[in-house]
Design a protein around this motif. Structure first.
Motif, PDB file in Angstrom:
ATOM      1  N   GLU A 159       0.836  -1.210   0.000  1.00  0.00           N
ATOM      2  CA  GLU A 159       0.000   0.000   0.000  1.00  0.00           C
ATOM      3  C   GLU A 159       0.867   1.255   0.000  1.00  0.00           C
ATOM      4  O   GLU A 159       0.508   2.257  -0.639  1.00  0.00           O
ATOM      5  CB  GLU A 159      -0.928  -0.007   1.212  1.00  0.00           C
ATOM      6  N   SER A 160       1.999   1.216   0.693  1.00  0.00           N
ATOM      7  CA  SER A 160       2.885   2.384   0.727  1.00  0.00           C
ATOM      8  C   SER A 160       3.510   2.651  -0.638  1.00  0.00           C
ATOM      9  O   SER A 160       3.974   3.763  -0.905  1.00  0.00           O
ATOM     10  CB  SER A 160       3.985   2.183   1.767  1.00  0.00           C
ATOM     11  N   LYS A 161       3.497   1.631  -1.512  1.00  0.00           N
ATOM     12  CA  LYS A 161       4.037   1.773  -2.864  1.00  0.00           C
ATOM     13  C   LYS A 161       2.932   1.967  -3.906  1.00  0.00           C
ATOM     14  O   LYS A 161       3.161   1.814  -5.103  1.00  0.00           O
ATOM     15  CB  LYS A 161       4.889   0.555  -3.224  1.00  0.00           C
ATOM     16  N   GLY A 162       1.738   2.283  -3.436  1.00  0.00           N
ATOM     17  CA  GLY A 162       0.662   2.634  -4.358  1.00  0.00           C
ATOM     18  C   GLY A 162      -0.187   1.486  -4.847  1.00  0.00           C
ATOM     19  O   GLY A 162      -1.022   1.669  -5.731  1.00  0.00           O
ATOM     20  N   VAL A 163       0.019   0.273  -4.298  1.00  0.00           N
ATOM     21  CA  VAL A 163      -0.808  -0.867  -4.686  1.00  0.00           C
ATOM     22  C   VAL A 163      -2.088  -0.845  -3.868  1.00  0.00           C
ATOM     23  O   VAL A 163      -2.041  -0.686  -2.650  1.00  0.00           O
ATOM     24  CB  VAL A 163      -0.068  -2.209  -4.454  1.00  0.00           C
ATOM     25  N   ARG A 164      -3.221  -0.993  -4.527  1.00  0.00           N
ATOM     26  CA  ARG A 164      -4.503  -1.075  -3.810  1.00  0.00           C
ATOM     27  C   ARG A 164      -4.745  -2.551  -3.484  1.00  0.00           C
ATOM     28  O   ARG A 164      -4.839  -3.377  -4.394  1.00  0.00           O
ATOM     29  CB  ARG A 164      -5.647  -0.538  -4.661  1.00  0.00           C
ATOM     30  N   VAL A 165      -4.831  -2.855  -2.215  1.00  0.00           N
ATOM     31  CA  VAL A 165      -4.993  -4.234  -1.777  1.00  0.00           C
ATOM     32  C   VAL A 165      -6.375  -4.414  -1.169  1.00  0.00           C
ATOM     33  O   VAL A 165      -6.754  -3.691  -0.236  1.00  0.00           O
ATOM     34  CB  VAL A 165      -3.914  -4.643  -0.757  1.00  0.00           C
ATOM     35  N   PHE A 166      -7.128  -5.376  -1.703  1.00  0.00           N
ATOM     36  CA  PHE A 166      -8.477  -5.665  -1.222  1.00  0.00           C
ATOM     37  C   PHE A 166      -8.586  -7.133  -0.818  1.00  0.00           C
ATOM     38  O   PHE A 166      -7.801  -7.976  -1.251  1.00  0.00           O
ATOM     39  CB  PHE A 166      -9.513  -5.361  -2.304  1.00  0.00           C
ATOM     40  N   SER A 167      -9.572  -7.407   0.009  1.00  0.00           N
ATOM     41  CA  SER A 167      -9.807  -8.765   0.496  1.00  0.00           C
ATOM     42  C   SER A 167     -10.967  -9.401  -0.252  1.00  0.00           C
ATOM     43  O   SER A 167     -11.924  -8.723  -0.630  1.00  0.00           O
ATOM     44  CB  SER A 167     -10.121  -8.718   1.994  1.00  0.00           C
ATOM     45  N   LEU A 168     -10.865 -10.700  -0.467  1.00  0.00           N
ATOM     46  CA  LEU A 168     -11.951 -11.470  -1.074  1.00  0.00           C
ATOM     47  C   LEU A 168     -12.521 -12.437  -0.047  1.00  0.00           C
ATOM     48  O   LEU A 168     -11.772 -13.121   0.644  1.00  0.00           O
ATOM     49  CB  LEU A 168     -11.440 -12.274  -2.269  1.00  0.00           C
ATOM     50  N   ALA A 169     -13.829 -12.505   0.046  1.00  0.00           N
ATOM     51  CA  ALA A 169     -14.478 -13.448   0.966  1.00  0.00           C
ATOM     52  C   ALA A 169     -15.092 -14.578   0.158  1.00  0.00           C
ATOM     53  O   ALA A 169     -16.286 -14.856   0.259  1.00  0.00           O
ATOM     54  CB  ALA A 169     -15.542 -12.733   1.789  1.00  0.00           C
ATOM     55  N   GLU A 170     -14.270 -15.228  -0.664  1.00  0.00           N
ATOM     56  CA  GLU A 170     -14.767 -16.311  -1.506  1.00  0.00           C
ATOM     57  C   GLU A 170     -14.742 -17.617  -0.718  1.00  0.00           C
ATOM     58  O   GLU A 170     -13.711 -18.005  -0.179  1.00  0.00           O
ATOM     59  CB  GLU A 170     -13.899 -16.453  -2.757  1.00  0.00           C
ATOM     60  N   VAL A 185      -2.933   2.143 -12.094  1.00  0.00           N
ATOM     61  CA  VAL A 185      -2.940   1.791 -10.668  1.00  0.00           C
ATOM     62  C   VAL A 185      -2.973   0.270 -10.529  1.00  0.00           C
ATOM     63  O   VAL A 185      -3.807  -0.395 -11.147  1.00  0.00           O
ATOM     64  CB  VAL A 185      -4.162   2.401  -9.943  1.00  0.00           C
ATOM     65  N   PRO A 186      -2.064  -0.307  -9.739  1.00  0.00           N
ATOM     66  CA  PRO A 186      -2.058  -1.757  -9.549  1.00  0.00           C
ATOM     67  C   PRO A 186      -3.015  -2.186  -8.431  1.00  0.00           C
ATOM     68  O   PRO A 186      -3.080  -1.537  -7.379  1.00  0.00           O
ATOM     69  CB  PRO A 186      -0.605  -2.055  -9.163  1.00  0.00           C
ATOM     70  N   PHE A 187      -3.743  -3.277  -8.657  1.00  0.00           N
ATOM     71  CA  PHE A 187      -4.690  -3.812  -7.686  1.00  0.00           C
ATOM     72  C   PHE A 187      -4.331  -5.258  -7.377  1.00  0.00           C
ATOM     73  O   PHE A 187      -3.981  -6.028  -8.278  1.00  0.00           O
ATOM     74  CB  PHE A 187      -6.115  -3.775  -8.231  1.00  0.00           C
ATOM     75  N   ILE A 188      -4.460  -5.647  -6.105  1.00  0.00           N
ATOM     76  CA  ILE A 188      -4.290  -7.035  -5.685  1.00  0.00           C
ATOM     77  C   ILE A 188      -5.472  -7.431  -4.800  1.00  0.00           C
ATOM     78  O   ILE A 188      -5.889  -6.653  -3.932  1.00  0.00           O
ATOM     79  CB  ILE A 188      -2.968  -7.242  -4.913  1.00  0.00           C
ATOM     80  N   PHE A 189      -5.974  -8.643  -5.022  1.00  0.00           N
ATOM     81  CA  PHE A 189      -7.094  -9.181  -4.238  1.00  0.00           C
ATOM     82  C   PHE A 189      -6.665 -10.499  -3.608  1.00  0.00           C
ATOM     83  O   PHE A 189      -6.145 -11.382  -4.294  1.00  0.00           O
ATOM     84  CB  PHE A 189      -8.319  -9.396  -5.124  1.00  0.00           C
ATOM     85  N   LEU A 190      -6.905 -10.637  -2.299  1.00  0.00           N
ATOM     86  CA  LEU A 190      -6.455 -11.808  -1.553  1.00  0.00           C
ATOM     87  C   LEU A 190      -7.637 -12.515  -0.898  1.00  0.00           C
ATOM     88  O   LEU A 190      -8.488 -11.864  -0.277  1.00  0.00           O
ATOM     89  CB  LEU A 190      -5.453 -11.387  -0.469  1.00  0.00           C
ATOM     90  N   ASN A 191      -7.666 -13.820  -1.012  1.00  0.00           N
ATOM     91  CA  ASN A 191      -8.722 -14.621  -0.394  1.00  0.00           C
ATOM     92  C   ASN A 191      -8.443 -14.732   1.099  1.00  0.00           C
ATOM     93  O   ASN A 191      -7.420 -15.273   1.506  1.00  0.00           O
ATOM     94  CB  ASN A 191      -8.769 -16.015  -1.032  1.00  0.00           C
ATOM     95  N   ASN A 192      -9.381 -14.222   1.922  1.00  0.00           N
ATOM     96  CA  ASN A 192      -9.133 -14.219   3.362  1.00  0.00           C
ATOM     97  C   ASN A 192      -9.433 -15.547   4.037  1.00  0.00           C
ATOM     98  O   ASN A 192      -9.395 -15.656   5.265  1.00  0.00           O
ATOM     99  CB  ASN A 192      -9.919 -13.088   4.047  1.00  0.00           C
ATOM    100  N   LYS A 193      -9.741 -16.568   3.252  1.00  0.00           N
ATOM    101  CA  LYS A 193      -9.964 -17.901   3.811  1.00  0.00           C
ATOM    102  C   LYS A 193      -8.656 -18.677   3.962  1.00  0.00           C
ATOM    103  O   LYS A 193      -8.628 -19.736   4.577  1.00  0.00           O
ATOM    104  CB  LYS A 193     -10.925 -18.706   2.929  1.00  0.00           C
TER     105      LYS A 193
END
Length: 359
Positions: A159-170, A185-193
């Motif tokens: 996030e400090s380097k400008g990446v938007r990080v979001f969580s996935l509840a899949e 803008v770079p985006f990353i999505f992570l599965n919180n499971k």
């Protein structure tokens, strides 16, 4: 019709996003609303000329658990399937893929609001296409002045380097993570499971895609994916993640001459990685023999470390969301009112912002 929305028209594309996000086929949505599949199709494909009645829209809103107002806002930016890097595309169904991409599109609504109201870090990623993964990992570490030290919190760093990080509840293990570029803008999505260690590796893996495969799919085609190109891209991102999280210099200085599985459990905390990832990295760097590698992997499997991580670390969360929510709250926008402001379901907002426990 739609007394509270007389100044706006029904947006069929938003209807499609909500339906795909909830993994609803025409038939399934028709069954649960009491409408016909033909009617549902008509609303989605010709909703401007044939919008749903108040009664039909109310049923759709209730079944999809989306506020009525959501269906009357402007178009949501498209995310091209070709531009998305999926962590485990070969295992995903079309419904899972479409739901994940729809979550990505919803995140753009959240991001636009935050970007318009807060000053966020500018993206500071390098274009490392055609770099070998190990070299790319060293290059970005040097660019960010990280040296060979441990990355304490990867999400905060990104996030400090400008990446938007979001969580996935899949609710599936087949959707690991994905990433894409949108308007620079770079985006990353992570599965919180997943485990906290696995999530860190997934984040590093997606960073690898953003750097090594910038502005393009790492695959040949979104429809007819070549197994060879898919495997090469995934292996490159995996190798990058390993090198980025576990730099060669620190690995050589820390690894003992003879290592046991208990040594692995103790050592993995130095880099906050999984036991299996550490064993793999040591083998890659030839710090252990082929025989040791197989023995350690077998023992890790027997102990169940592939499914449940020993001495697990705390899960990383977004620092940006943690900082902006109190500011919004002071302005009268708590989480619920923030979701209402965005015309989004509360569960979608809290899940994307690493706050699923709030609902």
């Amino acid at each position: 019709m739609y007394l509270e929305n007389m100044d706006k028209e029904f947006n069929p594309e938003r209807f499609r996003v909500a339906r795909l996000r909830r993994k609803m086929t025409y038939r399934k949505l028709a069954e649960q609303t009491g409408l016909s599949s033909k009617t549902i199709s008509k609303y989605e494909n010709d909703g401007i000329n044939n919008p749903p009645s108040n009664d039909s829209l109310k049923k759709i809103s209730q079944v999809l658990s989306y506020p009525v107002q959501f269906f009357f806002e402007d178009d949501i930016d498209e995310i091209s399937t070709e531009a998305v890097s999926f962590r485990a595309l070969s295992k995903m169904t079309a419904a899972q893929r479409d739901a994940a991409i729809s979550a990505g599109r919803l995140s753009l609504i959240v991001n636009d609001y935050i970007q318009d109201n807060f000053e966020l870090p500018k993206q500071d990623l390098r274009d490392l296409r055609n770099f070998e993964p190990e070299i790319a990992a060293n290059a970005i570490r040097e660019h960010w002045a990280l040296g060979s030290r441990k990355i304490v919190n990867l999400i905060h760093l990104l996030e400090s380097k400008g990446v938007r990080v979001f969580s996935l509840a899949e609710n599936t293990l087949d959707v690991d993570a994905f990433s894409f570029w949108k308007d620079g803008v770079p985006f990353i999505f992570l599965n919180n499971k997943k485990s906290a260690e696995r999530s860190r590796f997934d984040a590093a893996h997606e960073l690898g895609h953003l750097l090594l495969h910038k502005h393009a799919s790492p695959y040949d085609s979104a429809i007819d994916i070549s197994l060879s190109s898919s495997r090469v891209a995934e292996q490159e991102a995996d190798n990058f993640a390993s090198a980025f999280l576990m730099p060669k210099v620190s690995m050589f200085s820390a690894a003992p001459n003879y290592i046991t599985i208990d040594d692995v459990i103790e050592l993995k905390s130095r880099w906050s990685v999984s036991a299996v990832s550490l064993i793999f990295r040591m083998h890659k760097l030839k710090l252990i023999t082929e025989w040791q590698y197989r023995r350690l992997m077998e023992e890790a499997s027997m102990r169940g470390y592939r499914k449940k991580e020993p001495n697990s670390i705390p899960r990383e969360k977004s620092l940006i969301f943690e900082k902006i929510m109190p500011v919004l709250a002071k302005e009268g926008l708590g989480v619920k009112s923030f979701a209402k402001e965005l015309k989004l379901p509360l569960d979608e907002v809290t899940n994307l912002m690493f706050m699923p426990t709030l609902i």
